[in-house]
Motif scaffolding. Structure first.
Motif, PDB file in Angstrom:
ATOM      1  N   THR A   4       0.629  -1.192   0.049  1.00  0.00           N
ATOM      2  CA  THR A   4      -0.188   0.012   0.051  1.00  0.00           C
ATOM      3  C   THR A   4       0.866   1.249  -0.007  1.00  0.00           C
ATOM      4  O   THR A   4       0.697   2.118  -0.811  1.00  0.00           O
ATOM      5  N   ALA A   5       1.709   1.345   0.859  1.00  0.00           N
ATOM      6  CA  ALA A   5       2.623   2.772   1.029  1.00  0.00           C
ATOM      7  C   ALA A   5       3.407   2.954  -0.513  1.00  0.00           C
ATOM      8  O   ALA A   5       3.534   3.854  -0.693  1.00  0.00           O
ATOM      9  N   GLU A   6       3.737   1.667  -0.989  1.00  0.00           N
ATOM     10  CA  GLU A   6       4.798   1.664  -2.212  1.00  0.00           C
ATOM     11  C   GLU A   6       3.942   2.137  -3.233  1.00  0.00           C
ATOM     12  O   GLU A   6       4.393   3.386  -3.965  1.00  0.00           O
ATOM     13  N   ARG A   7       2.612   1.817  -3.410  1.00  0.00           N
ATOM     14  CA  ARG A   7       2.020   2.056  -4.420  1.00  0.00           C
ATOM     15  C   ARG A   7       1.469   3.707  -4.536  1.00  0.00           C
ATOM     16  O   ARG A   7       1.242   4.213  -5.449  1.00  0.00           O
ATOM     17  N   ASN A   8       1.203   4.005  -3.222  1.00  0.00           N
ATOM     18  CA  ASN A   8       0.659   5.477  -2.737  1.00  0.00           C
ATOM     19  C   ASN A   8       1.828   6.432  -3.393  1.00  0.00           C
ATOM     20  O   ASN A   8       1.654   7.341  -3.777  1.00  0.00           O
ATOM     21  N   LYS A   9       3.106   5.987  -2.647  1.00  0.00           N
ATOM     22  CA  LYS A   9       4.214   6.964  -2.987  1.00  0.00           C
ATOM     23  C   LYS A   9       4.479   6.706  -4.547  1.00  0.00           C
ATOM     24  O   LYS A   9       4.696   7.883  -5.292  1.00  0.00           O
ATOM     25  N   PHE A  10       4.363   5.712  -5.263  1.00  0.00           N
ATOM     26  CA  PHE A  10       4.530   5.679  -6.788  1.00  0.00           C
ATOM     27  C   PHE A  10       3.768   6.417  -7.381  1.00  0.00           C
ATOM     28  O   PHE A  10       3.960   7.466  -8.312  1.00  0.00           O
ATOM     29  N   ILE A  11       2.347   6.566  -7.291  1.00  0.00           N
ATOM     30  CA  ILE A  11       1.381   7.171  -8.119  1.00  0.00           C
ATOM     31  C   ILE A  11       1.436   8.803  -7.668  1.00  0.00           C
ATOM     32  O   ILE A  11       1.273   9.719  -8.460  1.00  0.00           O
ATOM     33  N   THR A  12       1.887   9.174  -6.506  1.00  0.00           N
ATOM     34  CA  THR A  12       1.931  10.574  -6.125  1.00  0.00           C
ATOM     35  C   THR A  12       3.094  11.175  -6.664  1.00  0.00           C
ATOM     36  O   THR A  12       3.099  12.295  -7.270  1.00  0.00           O
ATOM     37  N   GLU A  13       4.190  10.288  -6.764  1.00  0.00           N
ATOM     38  CA  GLU A  13       5.534  10.769  -7.553  1.00  0.00           C
ATOM     39  C   GLU A  13       5.146  11.001  -8.896  1.00  0.00           C
ATOM     40  O   GLU A  13       5.577  12.080  -9.529  1.00  0.00           O
ATOM     41  N   VAL A  14       4.556  10.221  -9.595  1.00  0.00           N
ATOM     42  CA  VAL A  14       4.297  10.178 -11.029  1.00  0.00           C
ATOM     43  C   VAL A  14       3.400  11.500 -11.175  1.00  0.00           C
ATOM     44  O   VAL A  14       3.644  12.209 -12.420  1.00  0.00           O
ATOM     45  N   TRP A 109      -0.712  14.621 -26.546  1.00  0.00           N
ATOM     46  CA  TRP A 109      -0.173  15.602 -25.517  1.00  0.00           C
ATOM     47  C   TRP A 109       0.869  15.318 -24.981  1.00  0.00           C
ATOM     48  O   TRP A 109       1.888  16.196 -24.695  1.00  0.00           O
ATOM     49  N   LEU A 110       1.307  14.299 -24.316  1.00  0.00           N
ATOM     50  CA  LEU A 110       2.377  13.488 -23.658  1.00  0.00           C
ATOM     51  C   LEU A 110       3.655  13.860 -24.555  1.00  0.00           C
ATOM     52  O   LEU A 110       4.542  14.123 -24.191  1.00  0.00           O
ATOM     53  N   ASN A 111       3.270  13.645 -25.941  1.00  0.00           N
ATOM     54  CA  ASN A 111       4.528  13.838 -26.886  1.00  0.00           C
ATOM     55  C   ASN A 111       4.982  15.332 -26.997  1.00  0.00           C
ATOM     56  O   ASN A 111       6.233  15.473 -27.254  1.00  0.00           O
ATOM     57  N   THR A 112       4.103  16.459 -26.682  1.00  0.00           N
ATOM     58  CA  THR A 112       4.371  17.581 -26.743  1.00  0.00           C
ATOM     59  C   THR A 112       5.425  17.907 -25.375  1.00  0.00           C
ATOM     60  O   THR A 112       6.040  18.773 -25.486  1.00  0.00           O
ATOM     61  N   GLN A 113       5.241  17.199 -24.462  1.00  0.00           N
ATOM     62  CA  GLN A 113       6.189  17.232 -23.138  1.00  0.00           C
ATOM     63  C   GLN A 113       7.312  16.420 -23.245  1.00  0.00           C
ATOM     64  O   GLN A 113       8.346  16.181 -22.187  1.00  0.00           O
ATOM     65  N   LYS A 114       7.647  15.725 -24.392  1.00  0.00           N
ATOM     66  CA  LYS A 114       8.876  14.816 -24.831  1.00  0.00           C
ATOM     67  C   LYS A 114       8.709  13.588 -23.788  1.00  0.00           C
ATOM     68  O   LYS A 114       9.479  13.442 -23.194  1.00  0.00           O
ATOM     69  N   LEU A 115       7.328  13.089 -23.584  1.00  0.00           N
ATOM     70  CA  LEU A 115       7.187  11.744 -22.599  1.00  0.00           C
ATOM     71  C   LEU A 115       6.220  11.025 -23.542  1.00  0.00           C
ATOM     72  O   LEU A 115       5.764  11.353 -24.527  1.00  0.00           O
ATOM     73  N   SER A 116       6.370   9.803 -22.831  1.00  0.00           N
ATOM     74  CA  SER A 116       5.422   8.632 -23.334  1.00  0.00           C
ATOM     75  C   SER A 116       5.031   7.913 -22.136  1.00  0.00           C
ATOM     76  O   SER A 116       5.647   8.110 -21.035  1.00  0.00           O
ATOM     77  N   ARG A 117       3.911   7.201 -22.241  1.00  0.00           N
ATOM     78  CA  ARG A 117       3.610   6.240 -21.092  1.00  0.00           C
ATOM     79  C   ARG A 117       4.732   5.373 -20.563  1.00  0.00           C
ATOM     80  O   ARG A 117       4.947   5.111 -19.458  1.00  0.00           O
ATOM     81  N   THR A 118       5.428   4.706 -21.426  1.00  0.00           N
ATOM     82  CA  THR A 118       6.557   3.773 -21.018  1.00  0.00           C
ATOM     83  C   THR A 118       7.697   4.660 -20.207  1.00  0.00           C
ATOM     84  O   THR A 118       7.952   4.221 -19.227  1.00  0.00           O
ATOM     85  N   LEU A 119       7.970   5.863 -20.909  1.00  0.00           N
ATOM     86  CA  LEU A 119       8.993   6.403 -20.414  1.00  0.00           C
ATOM     87  C   LEU A 119       8.754   7.144 -18.891  1.00  0.00           C
ATOM     88  O   LEU A 119       9.558   6.880 -18.144  1.00  0.00           O
ATOM     89  N   LEU A 120       7.395   7.371 -18.842  1.00  0.00           N
ATOM     90  CA  LEU A 120       6.898   8.034 -17.556  1.00  0.00           C
ATOM     91  C   LEU A 120       6.772   6.960 -16.581  1.00  0.00           C
ATOM     92  O   LEU A 120       7.177   7.390 -15.231  1.00  0.00           O
ATOM     93  N   CYS A 121       6.623   5.784 -16.662  1.00  0.00           N
ATOM     94  CA  CYS A 121       6.371   4.742 -15.929  1.00  0.00           C
ATOM     95  C   CYS A 121       7.795   4.304 -15.480  1.00  0.00           C
ATOM     96  O   CYS A 121       8.095   4.348 -14.301  1.00  0.00           O
ATOM     97  N   ASP A 122       8.517   4.276 -16.307  1.00  0.00           N
ATOM     98  CA  ASP A 122       9.856   3.521 -16.135  1.00  0.00           C
ATOM     99  C   ASP A 122      10.939   4.398 -15.422  1.00  0.00           C
ATOM    100  O   ASP A 122      11.574   4.049 -14.559  1.00  0.00           O
ATOM    101  N   MET A 123      10.485   5.740 -15.510  1.00  0.00           N
ATOM    102  CA  MET A 123      11.268   6.768 -14.923  1.00  0.00           C
ATOM    103  C   MET A 123      11.127   6.428 -13.153  1.00  0.00           C
ATOM    104  O   MET A 123      12.083   6.648 -12.317  1.00  0.00           O
ATOM    105  N   PHE A 124      10.150   5.812 -12.653  1.00  0.00           N
ATOM    106  CA  PHE A 124       9.815   5.734 -11.385  1.00  0.00           C
ATOM    107  C   PHE A 124       9.741   4.500 -10.917  1.00  0.00           C
ATOM    108  O   PHE A 124       9.760   3.829  -9.688  1.00  0.00           O
ATOM    109  N   LYS A 125       9.440   3.604 -11.653  1.00  0.00           N
ATOM    110  CA  LYS A 125       9.483   2.072 -11.621  1.00  0.00           C
ATOM    111  C   LYS A 125      10.708   1.481 -11.433  1.00  0.00           C
ATOM    112  O   LYS A 125      11.026   0.632 -10.496  1.00  0.00           O
ATOM    113  N   ASP A 126      11.695   1.678 -12.283  1.00  0.00           N
ATOM    114  CA  ASP A 126      13.032   1.186 -12.235  1.00  0.00           C
ATOM    115  C   ASP A 126      13.764   1.118 -11.134  1.00  0.00           C
ATOM    116  O   ASP A 126      14.323   0.075 -10.639  1.00  0.00           O
ATOM    117  N   ARG A 127      13.812   2.324 -10.556  1.00  0.00           N
ATOM    118  CA  ARG A 127      14.853   2.557  -9.433  1.00  0.00           C
ATOM    119  C   ARG A 127      14.169   1.822  -8.095  1.00  0.00           C
ATOM    120  O   ARG A 127      14.895   1.612  -7.140  1.00  0.00           O
TER     121      ARG A 127
END
Length: 206
Positions: A4-14, A109-127
């Motif tokens: 629970t704590a980990e998922r809450n932290k993940f979603i608020t960070e993203v 819209w994500l592309n205008t921010q130079k982001l994608s779903r995969t990139l955004l997720c991986d930025m916080f998931k991998d660490r």
């Protein structure tokens, strides 16, 4: 499955990262128990109401849906924004009603921010895969670090009872022994020092 704590932290960070990148660089996610209860209740209901596996990918999709909605009415929406606007019942309904067409516009819209779903997720998931991740900021050590703070005795206590300096600790930041502590940390736990610096620098760039 995330705890629970980990998922809450993940979603608020993203959420915080995407809000700062796309809406307002000064955005800060509200602290306190009420905000976290709202987030937790939202994720519980998502899982129960729609039988969804709350994977990092799924939670990232949810965040994109909510921040994209804010972006469409940014000038009128943002000043009145509250946690329940993006993590309440209407937010859950908004996500449940997502279509492929809406996802197409979200991706543009994500592309205008130079982001994608995969990139955004991986930025916080991998660490989180790093075995030392949970020791980046062990908040439970703060009471120990507070004992005899800024003294030789306090420095000794930290060496025998804590994992030493972390840039996320205000006590470490204000301690006159911080450089000596960093030197010890680098000698004893060089990898922990590296990932602490990496995580802190990443937060500063957000």
């Amino acid at each position: 499955m995330m705890e629970t704590a980990e998922r809450n932290k993940f979603i608020t960070e993203v959420f915080t990262y995407l809000m700062r990148a796309a809406i307002s660089k000064d955005f800060s996610f509200p602290g306190g128990g009420l905000a976290m209860r709202t987030v937790n209740n939202c994720l519980d209901e998502l899982q129960q109401r729609y039988s969804l596996e709350l994977s990092p990918e799924r939670m990232t999709d949810f965040v994109i849906c909510q921040v994209y909605a804010i972006s469409r009415f940014e000038k009128t929406y943002l000043p009145k924004w509250k946690v329940n606007h993006s993590f309440g019942r209407k937010a859950i309904d908004r996500y449940a009603q997502s279509t492929q067409g809406r996802k197409y516009y979200e991706d543009k819209w994500l592309n205008t921010q130079k982001l994608s779903r995969t990139l955004l997720c991986d930025m916080f998931k991998d660490r989180r895969k790093h075995p030392l991740y949970k020791f980046i900021y062990p908040e439970y050590e703060e009471n120990t670090k507070r004992r005899m703070h800024n003294s030789e005795v306090g420095f000794y206590i930290c060496q025998i009872s804590t994992l030493l300096w972390t840039p996320f600790s205000q006590l470490c930041q204000t301690c006159k022994n911080s450089q000596r502590c960093i030197d010890v940390l680098q000698r004893k736990y060089s990898e922990l020092y590296r990932i602490r610096q990496e995580a802190y620098n990443k937060q500063e760039r957000q």
